[in-house]
Enzyme design. Structure first.
Site, PDB file in Angstrom:
ATOM      1  N   LYS A 161      37.515  45.251  33.079  1.00 23.47           N
ATOM      2  CA  LYS A 161      37.166  44.882  31.960  1.00 23.47           C
ATOM      3  C   LYS A 161      35.753  45.452  31.309  1.00 23.47           C
ATOM      4  CE  LYS A 161      39.308  40.092  32.221  1.00 23.47           C
ATOM      5  NZ  LYS A 161      39.239  38.828  32.119  1.00 23.47           N
ATOM      6  N   ASP A 171      38.668  35.811  27.927  1.00 22.50           N
ATOM      7  CA  ASP A 171      39.701  35.344  28.781  1.00 22.50           C
ATOM      8  C   ASP A 171      40.946  35.901  28.246  1.00 22.50           C
ATOM      9  OD1 ASP A 171      40.052  33.880  31.312  1.00 22.50           O
ATOM     10  OD2 ASP A 171      41.266  32.347  30.089  1.00 22.50           O
ATOM     11  N   GLY A 186      45.925  44.461  36.886  1.00 24.03           N
ATOM     12  CA  GLY A 186      46.726  43.162  36.670  1.00 24.03           C
ATOM     13  C   GLY A 186      48.097  43.686  36.423  1.00 24.03           C
ATOM     14  N   TYR A 187      48.771  43.086  35.238  1.00 27.25           N
ATOM     15  CA  TYR A 187      50.086  43.562  34.898  1.00 27.25           C
ATOM     16  C   TYR A 187      50.497  44.669  34.298  1.00 27.25           C
ATOM     17  CZ  TYR A 187      50.331  38.347  35.906  1.00 27.25           C
ATOM     18  OH  TYR A 187      50.400  37.153  36.577  1.00 27.25           O
TER      19      TYR A 187
END
Ligand code: IMP
Length: 193
Positions: free
Chosen positions: A13, A69, A150-151
């Site tokens: 991030k 988030d 992640g995904y």
């Protein structure tokens, strides 16, 4: 140059957001600020979790800061895993286990529509502002690519034929939820300068 703390420990991030925002603001990570905590995400909305992260850091530093988030919202699963995206397959926050569970839950489903949604909470002079970014796309049958996190290996954004995990960071930033939310944050900061 204005300094902002980015309240995350997620290096992906940090890299993605620094690419978008880094030239115009001095972004300091938690590590760089000497803050070594794992901020909890106990709430059932992205907004409340983002607020939790930014207020936690603001209360420690009293410096302007923002957090984000993100959740993956899958239409055929009624918006799941959503706010539980990090812990979908359990508390271990294991990316591969989360992907496996997602593909399992979507087995034989023809509706593969999904979206990433990012909420940024900015705390500036003690006031909070929210910015949202959405990236529509679909979940493919078999994971592909090894970049990102992640995904990313199972998500293809609308308008592309590649998964996020097959893209460079610059390519991902053309489509990404996080970039869209960050653009709105930048616009806001430019207006109040
Ligand atoms: P967080 O709670 O915002 O840290 O993110 C929740 C989870 O969503 C992460 O652990 C990842 O599994 C997933 N996630 C967040 N952003 C992305 C992204 O850009 N690509 C793929 N997965 C992501």
């Amino acid at each position: 140059m204005r300094t902002l703390i980015f309240a995350t420990n997620n290096q992906h991030k940090i890299d993605e957001i620094k690419k978008v925002i880094g030239e115009q603001f001095n972004i300091i990570t938690l590590q760089e600020a000497g803050i070594n905590i794992d901020i909890p995400e106990p709430h059932d909305t992205l907004e409340a979790n983002a607020t939790e992260k930014s207020t936690t850091i603001y209360s420690i530093t009293k410096l302007d800061c923002f957090s984000e988030d993100t959740g993956l919202e899958v239409e055929a699963l009624n918006g799941e895993p959503g706010v539980r995206s990090a812990r979908y397959a359990g508390d271990g926050k294991n990316f591969q286990a989360n992907i496996d569970l997602l593909l399992n839950n979507l087995e034989n489903r023809t509706n593969r529509k999904a979206r990433f949604r990012t909420v940024i909470s900015l705390l500036m002079d003690g006031k909070e502002f929210f910015f949202e970014g959405i990236c529509e796309g679909e979940i493919i049958q078999q994971q592909s690519g090894n970049k990102g996190f992640g995904y990313d290996p199972v998500f293809i954004p609308l308008g592309s034929s590649k998964t996020f995990a097959e893209m460079s960071m610059d390519e991902k930033n053309v489509f990404s939820h996080r970039r869209k939310a960050t653009d709105l944050l930048l616009q806001f900061l430019a207006e109040i300068k």
